[in-house]
Design a protein around this motif. Structure first.
Motif, PDB file in Angstrom:
ATOM      1  N   ASN B 187     -12.506  19.856 -16.310  1.00 56.26           N
ATOM      2  CA  ASN B 187     -12.707  18.852 -17.356  1.00 56.26           C
ATOM      3  C   ASN B 187     -11.398  18.195 -17.783  1.00 56.26           C
ATOM      4  O   ASN B 187     -11.392  17.010 -18.136  1.00 56.26           O
ATOM      5  N   ILE B 190     -10.937  15.501 -15.348  1.00 63.42           N
ATOM      6  CA  ILE B 190     -11.783  14.329 -15.637  1.00 63.42           C
ATOM      7  C   ILE B 190     -11.144  13.473 -16.733  1.00 63.42           C
ATOM      8  O   ILE B 190     -11.085  12.246 -16.631  1.00 63.42           O
ATOM      9  N   ILE B 191     -10.658  14.138 -17.749  1.00 65.35           N
ATOM     10  CA  ILE B 191     -10.034  13.388 -18.849  1.00 65.35           C
ATOM     11  C   ILE B 191      -8.793  12.654 -18.347  1.00 65.35           C
ATOM     12  O   ILE B 191      -8.572  11.475 -18.659  1.00 65.35           O
ATOM     13  N   ALA B 193      -8.183  11.664 -15.387  1.00 62.11           N
ATOM     14  CA  ALA B 193      -8.612  10.540 -14.538  1.00 62.11           C
ATOM     15  C   ALA B 193      -9.032   9.356 -15.403  1.00 62.11           C
ATOM     16  O   ALA B 193      -8.747   8.196 -15.064  1.00 62.11           O
ATOM     17  N   THR B 194      -9.687   9.643 -16.509  1.00 62.66           N
ATOM     18  CA  THR B 194     -10.080   8.573 -17.428  1.00 62.66           C
ATOM     19  C   THR B 194      -8.848   7.885 -18.013  1.00 62.66           C
ATOM     20  O   THR B 194      -8.795   6.655 -18.112  1.00 62.66           O
ATOM     21  N   ASP B 197      -7.408   5.712 -15.260  1.00 59.83           N
ATOM     22  CA  ASP B 197      -8.204   4.483 -15.063  1.00 59.83           C
ATOM     23  C   ASP B 197      -7.927   3.476 -16.180  1.00 59.83           C
ATOM     24  O   ASP B 197      -7.744   2.278 -15.922  1.00 59.83           O
ATOM     25  N   ASP B 208      -7.311  -5.648 -23.087  1.00 60.17           N
ATOM     26  CA  ASP B 208      -8.691  -5.256 -22.857  1.00 60.17           C
ATOM     27  C   ASP B 208      -9.100  -4.169 -23.867  1.00 60.17           C
ATOM     28  O   ASP B 208      -8.601  -3.033 -23.820  1.00 60.17           O
ATOM     29  N   ILE B 210     -11.948  -2.548 -24.357  1.00 61.14           N
ATOM     30  CA  ILE B 210     -12.715  -1.393 -23.877  1.00 61.14           C
ATOM     31  C   ILE B 210     -11.794  -0.367 -23.224  1.00 61.14           C
ATOM     32  O   ILE B 210     -11.950   0.842 -23.429  1.00 61.14           O
ATOM     33  N   SER B 211     -10.836  -0.844 -22.457  1.00 60.49           N
ATOM     34  CA  SER B 211      -9.895   0.090 -21.826  1.00 60.49           C
ATOM     35  C   SER B 211      -9.045   0.795 -22.885  1.00 60.49           C
ATOM     36  O   SER B 211      -8.728   1.976 -22.750  1.00 60.49           O
ATOM     37  N   GLU B 213     -10.050   1.421 -25.928  1.00 61.66           N
ATOM     38  CA  GLU B 213     -10.964   2.420 -26.518  1.00 61.66           C
ATOM     39  C   GLU B 213     -11.082   3.645 -25.623  1.00 61.66           C
ATOM     40  O   GLU B 213     -11.057   4.788 -26.100  1.00 61.66           O
ATOM     41  N   ALA B 214     -11.225   3.398 -24.316  1.00 62.03           N
ATOM     42  CA  ALA B 214     -11.369   4.515 -23.375  1.00 62.03           C
ATOM     43  C   ALA B 214     -10.132   5.396 -23.385  1.00 62.03           C
ATOM     44  O   ALA B 214     -10.233   6.631 -23.375  1.00 62.03           O
ATOM     45  N   ALA B 217     -10.047   7.370 -26.631  1.00 64.73           N
ATOM     46  CA  ALA B 217     -11.071   8.422 -26.616  1.00 64.73           C
ATOM     47  C   ALA B 217     -10.661   9.562 -25.694  1.00 64.73           C
ATOM     48  O   ALA B 217     -10.834  10.743 -26.020  1.00 64.73           O
ATOM     49  N   ASP B 221     -10.102  13.363 -26.703  1.00 61.04           N
ATOM     50  CA  ASP B 221     -10.828  14.450 -26.046  1.00 61.04           C
ATOM     51  C   ASP B 221      -9.875  15.502 -25.481  1.00 61.04           C
ATOM     52  O   ASP B 221     -10.152  16.700 -25.524  1.00 61.04           O
ATOM     53  N   GLU B 224      -8.616  17.653 -28.224  1.00 52.92           N
ATOM     54  CA  GLU B 224      -9.678  18.564 -28.668  1.00 52.92           C
ATOM     55  C   GLU B 224      -9.866  19.703 -27.665  1.00 52.92           C
ATOM     56  O   GLU B 224     -10.004  20.867 -28.042  1.00 52.92           O
ATOM     57  N   LEU B 225      -9.871  19.342 -26.398  1.00 54.04           N
ATOM     58  CA  LEU B 225     -10.037  20.358 -25.348  1.00 54.04           C
ATOM     59  C   LEU B 225      -8.901  21.380 -25.403  1.00 54.04           C
ATOM     60  O   LEU B 225      -9.142  22.598 -25.367  1.00 54.04           O
TER      61      LEU B 225
END
Lengths: 272, 232
Positions: B187, B190-191, B193-194, B197, B208, B210-211, B213-214, B217, B221, B224-225
């Motif tokens: 996980n 995954i984070i 990688a996000t 990206d 941008d 949305i990017s 925000e991503a 976020a 995360d 938090e992890l």
């Protein structure tokens, strides 16, 4: 009566017999000691095995709050038509400890180790039955969460790493569900004025929503751009933003607010 | 003989170098003119006094050193007066004075000195530009663009928290159940990688939303992890 005659060999025979008896006696004593040792060793093990399962029922109000903080394992919460909370748990490791605390505002469960710390204690799998009207707040580091047939004020399900979240038969005003990996299934009736937030980093989000629901939607899937509105595509006015990475729109009276984000996965709507 | 001629010849008369008719004429005038006679008497008394006090005014053994001390004393007094004036004036005036002093100063550089100065300026500007560009593009010290941009989005407290939690996780990881280790690593990947990206998107489209925000976020995360798993 025949009188025993002592021969020059008799002392040796007697000596051999007494030596054999002594060996047998030693063997018996050794066996007894081994048995006692085994008994001592097995006694606590038996106690531990007894602690691997937990089952207890608590009296509760209809709108009780259940707060569960797990480390790892499955959590399955089901609503039932009783004013009771029944907790059943299977503990993988003997080091896992939890003592449900019944407070005025609800039942609190915090899994920890036998040293009262928060170390890894293996999987603890919960099955909890709560009154339909309960508020359910669940957290775990790893593992799946299932919540079924809840009609209280709020359902919150958070998996800090990977695990599926299945929320079905939900009729509550506030829902928050999030994970990093794993799928999210949200099968619910949206309430007027309700707020619903579903977030995953990677994994699919599937929403089954009553066809007659009215809601404002913001759905974001930047990586895949895969947002399938299903039957709702023809029921609302939609604004596809940022090269279809986000969809904003309203269905019906827009009385509920639904925000769903999947950074690296897809979002699929199904009306029912 | 008149008084003016008398005053011109009075020095020679007192020195005794005057002879002949001139001396007789001057003597006659001094007998007749009370003013010139008084002047003669005053000069004579000064000369006599000077001759008598000659031994009390001996020249110092190092006359040059004396004059240097005198000059230093005078310059020190003059400097104190200038500082007092400067203290009373404003800072701007001081800067102005400094600048005017600098500007009014004459610079005389030889050709090698001038060349060396130009080379030094060029090298300095090149170094500053290189460092600045590396910081902006995030290529400093071999760091990837993504990492640098990611760090840009963290405040110092967050960066310290990340490092602390990661260190804590690494210390405890060996005690976890293999399932837990796998879940954490998978996980976290995954984070990350996000984050990667999002940074690529932001590199292409810096505004941008949305990017952005991503990215935020994903960083949230990740924090938090790390926090949740650092307790295990």
């Amino acid at each position: 009566m025949k009188k025993t005659q002592l021969t020059p060999h008799m002392p040796a025979v007697c000596h051999a017999v007494s030596a054999r008896s002594a060996r047998v006696a030693h063997l018996l004593v050794g066996c007894a000691a081994a048995f006692l040792l085994c008994a001592l060793l097995l006694a606590p093990t038996a106690t531990v095995f007894a602690q691997h399962k937990f089952s207890k029922t608590y009296p509760a109000r209809r709108n009780v709050r259940l707060q569960l903080n797990n480390r790892s394992g499955e959590i399955d919460v089901v609503g039932w038509d009783r004013d009771e909370i029944k907790i059943t748990a299977d503990m993988e490791a003997p080091a896992a400890r939890f003592t449900p605390v019944l407070k005025e505002d609800g039942l609190w469960i915090d899994v920890m180790s036998d040293t009262r710390g928060r170390e890894d204690v293996g999987d603890v799998n919960f099955r909890i039955q709560v009154p339909y009207g309960s508020t359910v707040d669940l957290e775990t580091r790893r593992g799946n969460i299932t919540v079924h047939n809840i009609q209280g004020a709020m359902v919150r399900a958070v998996v800090f790493s990977g695990g599926d979240i299945n929320l079905t038969g939900i009729r509550v005003n506030r829902v928050m569900a999030s994970n990093i990996s794993g799928n999210i299934l949200f099968d619910a009736d949206l309430m007027r004025g309700g707020m619903y937030e579903l977030t995953s980093t990677q994994g699919d989000i599937n929403l089954r929503i009553n066809a007659g629901s009215g809601f404002n939607l913001t759905a974001t899937a930047p990586r895949t751009r895969s947002i399938n509105l299903g039957d709702f595509a023809g029921k609302g006015s939609w604004d596809f933003q940022s090269n279809n990475r986000r969809v904003v729109g309203t269905v019906g009276d827009g009385s509920a607010t639904l925000n769903t984000t999947n950074w690296r996965g897809s979002i699929v709507f199904v009306s029912r | 003989m008149d008084c003016e001629k008398c005053s011109d010849l009075l020095g020679d008369f007192l020195d005794g170098t005057m002879t002949g008719d001139d001396r007789a004429l001057l003597s006659t005038h001094l007998d007749e003119c009370l003013g010139c006679a008084c002047a003669r008497d005053e000069i004579r008394s000064i000369v006599t006094a000077a001759a008598e006090s000659r031994e009390h005014f001996v020249a110092p053994p190092n006359e040059r050193a004396l004059w240097l001390r005198v000059r230093n004393t005078l310059e020190a007094e003059l400097g104190a007066q200038q500082r007092a004036v400067a203290m009373n004036s404003s800072v701007g005036n001081v800067r102005e004075n400094f600048l005017s002093h600098l500007m009014n100063k004459r610079w005389a550089l030889s050709l090698p000195q001038l060349t060396a100065a130009v080379v030094a300026i060029v090298v300095g500007v090149a170094v500053i530009t290189t460092v600045g560009v590396q910081r902006l593009t995030g290529n400093e010290g071999g760091k990837s663009l993504e990492t640098a941009r990611g760090v840009r989005n963290l405040n110092p407290e967050q960066r310290v928290a990340f490092e602390y939690l990661m260190q804590r996780v690494e210390e405890r990881k060996s005690r976890w159940h293999p399932r837990m280790r796998e879940a954490f690593d998978h996980n976290l990947g995954i984070i990350d990688a996000t984050v990667s990206d999002s940074l690529k998107e932001l590199n292409e489209s810096p505004h941008d939303e949305i990017s952005e925000e991503a990215l935020n976020a994903a960083l949230r995360d990740k924090m938090e992890l790390l926090r949740e798993f650092s307790e295990l």
